[in-house]
Write a protein that holds these residues in place. Structure first.
Motif, PDB file in Angstrom:
ATOM      1  N   GLY A 377       0.816  -1.211   0.000  1.00 18.06           N
ATOM      2  CA  GLY A 377       0.000   0.000   0.000  1.00 18.06           C
ATOM      3  C   GLY A 377       0.844   1.252   0.000  1.00 18.06           C
ATOM      4  N   GLY A 378       2.142   1.097   0.256  1.00 13.33           N
ATOM      5  CA  GLY A 378       3.055   2.226   0.214  1.00 13.33           C
ATOM      6  C   GLY A 378       3.816   2.250  -1.098  1.00 13.33           C
ATOM      7  N   SER A 379       4.864   3.026  -1.138  1.00 11.99           N
ATOM      8  CA  SER A 379       5.643   3.174  -2.368  1.00 11.99           C
ATOM      9  C   SER A 379       6.880   2.297  -2.289  1.00 11.99           C
ATOM     10  N   THR A 380       6.691   1.009  -2.530  1.00  8.51           N
ATOM     11  CA  THR A 380       7.794   0.057  -2.547  1.00  8.51           C
ATOM     12  C   THR A 380       7.808  -0.644  -3.892  1.00  8.51           C
ATOM     13  N   TYR A 381       8.968  -0.659  -4.523  1.00 10.06           N
ATOM     14  CA  TYR A 381       9.128  -1.255  -5.846  1.00 10.06           C
ATOM     15  C   TYR A 381      10.196  -2.341  -5.750  1.00 10.06           C
ATOM     16  N   VAL A 382       9.925  -3.480  -6.390  1.00  5.93           N
ATOM     17  CA  VAL A 382      10.819  -4.631  -6.299  1.00  5.93           C
ATOM     18  C   VAL A 382      11.320  -4.988  -7.696  1.00  5.93           C
ATOM     19  N   TYR A 383      12.609  -5.329  -7.776  1.00  2.00           N
ATOM     20  CA  TYR A 383      13.195  -5.742  -9.044  1.00  2.00           C
ATOM     21  C   TYR A 383      14.000  -7.017  -8.844  1.00  2.00           C
ATOM     22  N   GLU A 384      14.351  -7.649  -9.958  1.00  2.00           N
ATOM     23  CA  GLU A 384      15.292  -8.768  -9.962  1.00  2.00           C
ATOM     24  C   GLU A 384      16.176  -8.625 -11.195  1.00  2.00           C
ATOM     25  N   PHE A 385      17.469  -8.824 -11.013  1.00  2.00           N
ATOM     26  CA  PHE A 385      18.396  -8.748 -12.136  1.00  2.00           C
ATOM     27  C   PHE A 385      18.719 -10.167 -12.572  1.00  2.00           C
ATOM     28  N   ALA A 386      18.388 -10.514 -13.816  1.00  2.00           N
ATOM     29  CA  ALA A 386      18.430 -11.917 -14.235  1.00  2.00           C
ATOM     30  C   ALA A 386      19.349 -12.194 -15.409  1.00  2.00           C
ATOM     31  N   TRP A 387      20.057 -11.173 -15.922  1.00  2.00           N
ATOM     32  CA  TRP A 387      20.948 -11.427 -17.062  1.00  2.00           C
ATOM     33  C   TRP A 387      22.168 -12.210 -16.595  1.00  2.00           C
ATOM     34  N   PRO A 388      22.489 -13.352 -17.244  1.00  2.00           N
ATOM     35  CA  PRO A 388      23.618 -14.167 -16.787  1.00  2.00           C
ATOM     36  C   PRO A 388      24.925 -13.754 -17.453  1.00  2.00           C
ATOM     37  N   SER A 389      25.927 -13.478 -16.649  1.00  2.00           N
ATOM     38  CA  SER A 389      27.248 -13.177 -17.178  1.00  2.00           C
ATOM     39  C   SER A 389      27.882 -14.439 -17.747  1.00  2.00           C
ATOM     40  N   PRO A 390      28.583 -14.311 -18.881  1.00  2.00           N
ATOM     41  CA  PRO A 390      29.293 -15.470 -19.421  1.00  2.00           C
ATOM     42  C   PRO A 390      30.655 -15.696 -18.767  1.00  2.00           C
ATOM     43  N   VAL A 391      31.116 -14.752 -17.951  1.00  2.00           N
ATOM     44  CA  VAL A 391      32.447 -14.840 -17.356  1.00  2.00           C
ATOM     45  C   VAL A 391      32.478 -15.954 -16.306  1.00  2.00           C
ATOM     46  N   LEU A 392      33.289 -16.973 -16.522  1.00  2.00           N
ATOM     47  CA  LEU A 392      33.503 -18.065 -15.560  1.00  2.00           C
ATOM     48  C   LEU A 392      32.225 -18.797 -15.178  1.00  2.00           C
ATOM     49  N   GLY A 393      31.155 -18.603 -15.926  1.00  2.00           N
ATOM     50  CA  GLY A 393      29.882 -19.193 -15.527  1.00  2.00           C
ATOM     51  C   GLY A 393      29.284 -18.542 -14.304  1.00  2.00           C
ATOM     52  N   LEU A 394      29.556 -17.242 -14.108  1.00  2.00           N
ATOM     53  CA  LEU A 394      29.056 -16.542 -12.921  1.00  2.00           C
ATOM     54  C   LEU A 394      27.555 -16.348 -12.935  1.00  2.00           C
ATOM     55  N   GLY A 395      26.921 -16.389 -14.100  1.00  2.00           N
ATOM     56  CA  GLY A 395      25.481 -16.206 -14.158  1.00  2.00           C
ATOM     57  C   GLY A 395      25.071 -14.837 -13.653  1.00  2.00           C
ATOM     58  N   ALA A 396      23.848 -14.754 -13.150  1.00  2.00           N
ATOM     59  CA  ALA A 396      23.320 -13.490 -12.618  1.00  2.00           C
ATOM     60  C   ALA A 396      23.748 -13.358 -11.161  1.00  2.00           C
ATOM     61  N   CYS A 397      25.044 -13.096 -10.971  1.00  2.00           N
ATOM     62  CA  CYS A 397      25.637 -13.169  -9.633  1.00  2.00           C
ATOM     63  C   CYS A 397      25.581 -11.832  -8.897  1.00  2.00           C
ATOM     64  N   HIS A 398      25.925 -11.904  -7.646  1.00  2.00           N
ATOM     65  CA  HIS A 398      26.023 -10.740  -6.763  1.00  2.00           C
ATOM     66  C   HIS A 398      26.929  -9.681  -7.394  1.00  2.00           C
ATOM     67  N   ALA A 399      26.500  -8.426  -7.344  1.00  2.00           N
ATOM     68  CA  ALA A 399      27.256  -7.250  -7.797  1.00  2.00           C
ATOM     69  C   ALA A 399      27.248  -7.050  -9.302  1.00  2.00           C
ATOM     70  N   LEU A 400      26.747  -7.996 -10.074  1.00  2.00           N
ATOM     71  CA  LEU A 400      26.779  -7.875 -11.530  1.00  2.00           C
ATOM     72  C   LEU A 400      25.964  -6.682 -12.021  1.00  2.00           C
ATOM     73  N   GLU A 401      24.893  -6.349 -11.317  1.00  2.00           N
ATOM     74  CA  GLU A 401      23.995  -5.298 -11.796  1.00  2.00           C
ATOM     75  C   GLU A 401      24.577  -3.900 -11.679  1.00  2.00           C
ATOM     76  N   ILE A 402      25.668  -3.726 -10.910  1.00  2.00           N
ATOM     77  CA  ILE A 402      26.156  -2.370 -10.638  1.00  2.00           C
ATOM     78  C   ILE A 402      26.577  -1.662 -11.922  1.00  2.00           C
ATOM     79  N   GLY A 403      27.276  -2.365 -12.805  1.00  2.00           N
ATOM     80  CA  GLY A 403      27.688  -1.747 -14.057  1.00  2.00           C
ATOM     81  C   GLY A 403      26.518  -1.296 -14.901  1.00  2.00           C
ATOM     82  N   PHE A 404      25.387  -1.991 -14.798  1.00  2.00           N
ATOM     83  CA  PHE A 404      24.180  -1.616 -15.520  1.00  2.00           C
ATOM     84  C   PHE A 404      23.527  -0.394 -14.877  1.00  2.00           C
ATOM     85  N   VAL A 405      23.467  -0.371 -13.557  1.00  2.00           N
ATOM     86  CA  VAL A 405      22.886   0.770 -12.848  1.00  2.00           C
ATOM     87  C   VAL A 405      23.659   2.048 -13.157  1.00  2.00           C
TER      88      VAL A 405
END
Length: 477
Positions: A377-405
């Motif tokens: 009922g308040g102003s809360t927005y939820v997201y998920e970052f799901a693009w998988p990195s090809p580097v070392l098979g890291l997938g959609a890992c922790h911290a990956l989204e920062i470069g996109f942000v």
């Protein structure tokens, strides 16, 4: 505009593409000597114009473990005057403002990181009409030890001092002190959640973004044990008076030895905010659930495979056996049905992948869902970052989204995690959502309600999913 007058003296920045940048601007006095383990104090005013072209010193810290160090660049710049901010302001100048302000609090388990990391360059925000401020704060023992003769949560107190500096000075850089959004990832998000629960921080920001760092804190006894273990390594009492007699370099080395081998998902000694009865009167999750900062719009979310940053580089993924998975579930009191459901949703997944998915949800996704539910009922927005990195098979890992942000996919720091061919349209969407949220409080999709809307960024496009993986979330009540 390359010279700006702050409350403590003038600073000279440098014109760069799309922005004028001021680096290493002090918001507090150097916390060294007698000021170690004391609350932050205002900087000494200076005469003349202070040069602010280069990044300032970084807080004392130990390096990441080698496997992570290749993925998470963490520059070290010597010097005592490390309580400072960097400011990127639109090239149009302050007269074209006031511009919305975003304040970045870096992550790094509260013992790594700084505002000198190249990935945190704020040029893209300035290009899009936002004043970007990035903050340094005390780390590890210097910032989060629990000592009987020193204030707790010194790193959080530094962050509050930085936000007070923003309140008092950002208008001179073209920013609107009444329209400040704090955002941070991992330990930075944990810090912001604590600030949302800290009465002393009330009114210092209008909105908040929490990326992959839940509302959490520990009781004094927990942090006291970590502090005592470091003191034992040093051969001194666990007091601020005793720690001041030891060089910062020795303290950092003892800290590294005590913390070795643990990580945010598998556990072990760590630094966390402390429920100290002063700055943090209660656990942040409890405070937010009962309505603390209920008037502050929130944007919160995780990556799909947070765990891969810790499980893949060091080989933990391969080392987890079926028995290891069962034992880990017993220790964490995970329902037996959870492994079946998570496994059925991931055909062919190895035990390490199942354990990682469980840990991601238990420690990150579920707390954010509960936070959003408490604020329905308040102003809360939820997201998920799901693009998988090809580097070392890291997938959609922790911290990956920062470069996109930060819209910095062309930077070497982004290449380390995402590779050289990460999708620019996804960065356009994510960076655009963050700037829209800072400008208006609406990132561009429906606020949280009973339909549980989540904006999923990737793997192919950005689109809203309603109640994703609800069968897994429902297992936890």
């Amino acid at each position: 505009m390359t010279v700006v007058a702050t409350a403590y003296g003038e600073v000279r920045g440098v014109r760069e593409e799309h922005a004028t940048v001021f680096r290493g601007v002090p918001y507090a006095a150097p916390p060294v000597g007698a000021r170690r383990f004391r609350a932050p104090e205002p900087p000494e005013p200076w005469e003349g114009v202070r040069d602010a072209a280069a990044y300032g010193p970084t807080a004392p810290k130990h390096p990441y473990a080698p496997a992570l160090a290749e993925l998470l660049p963490d520059p070290v710049i010597p010097g005592d005057d490390f309580l400072h901010v960097n400011v990127w302001t639109p090239a149009a100048g302050p007269d074209a403002g006031p511009f919305p302000v975003m304040v970045w609090v870096h992550g790094g388990s509260l013992c790594h990181g700084s505002n000198a990391v190249g990935l945190y360059d704020g040029t893209s925000f300035a290009r899009d009409g936002v004043v970007l401020v990035s903050v340094n704060y005390r780390l590890g023992t210097e910032g989060f030890a629990f000592l009987p003769d020193a204030p707790a949560n010194l790193g959080l107190r530094d962050q509050i001092a930085a936000l007070e500096w923003v309140r008092d000075n950002v208008a001179a850089f073209g920013g609107d002190p009444g329209n400040v959004t704090v955002f941070g990832e991992s330990a930075g998000a944990i810090s912001i959640a604590a600030l949302l629960a800290a009465p002393r921080a009330a009114g210092l920001f209008r909105r908040a973004v929490l990326q992959s760092g839940p509302p959490t804190a520990v009781p004094p006894a927990t942090m006291r044990r970590t502090t005592r273990a470091i003191a034992k390594r040093l051969g001194v009492p666990a007091t601020a008076e005793a720690f001041r007699t030891v060089s910062t370099a020795r303290v950092v080395e003892a800290q590294r030895e005590v913390l070795a081998g643990g990580n945010p998902l598998t556990g072990g000694p760590s630094f966390q905010p402390v429920v100290d009865g002063d700055l943090l009167p209660e656990h942040p999750a409890a405070a937010l659930a009962r309505g603390a900062s209920g008037d502050v719009p929130l944007l919160v979310g995780t990556t799909t495979e947070e765990y891969r940053l810790w499980f893949v580089p060091g080989g933990l993924m391969e080392r987890v056996s079926p028995l290891g998975l069962r034992l880990a579930m017993l220790r964490k009191r995970v329902p037996r049905a959870a492994a079946r459901v998570y496994g059925a949703n991931r055909p062919g997944a190895r035990p390490g992948e199942i354990l990682g998915a469980l840990a991601t949800d238990l420690l990150l996704r579920l707390p954010y869902n509960r936070l959003a539910d408490a604020r329905t009922g308040g102003s809360t927005y939820v997201y998920e970052f799901a693009w998988p990195s090809p580097v070392l098979g890291l997938g959609a890992c922790h911290a990956l989204e920062i470069g996109f942000v930060f819209d910095r996919l062309d930077s070497p720091d982004a290449h380390a995690l995402a590779g050289a061919d990460a999708p620019q349209p996804l960065a356009d969407a994510m960076h655009g959502a963050w700037t829209a949220f800072a400008r208006t409080g609406d990132p561009g999709w429906r606020a949280w309600d009973e339909t549980r809307p989540v904006m999923v960024f990737g793997p192919d496009t950005a689109e809203v999913a309603h109640a994703p993986r609800e069968d897994e979330r429902a297992l936890w009540g």
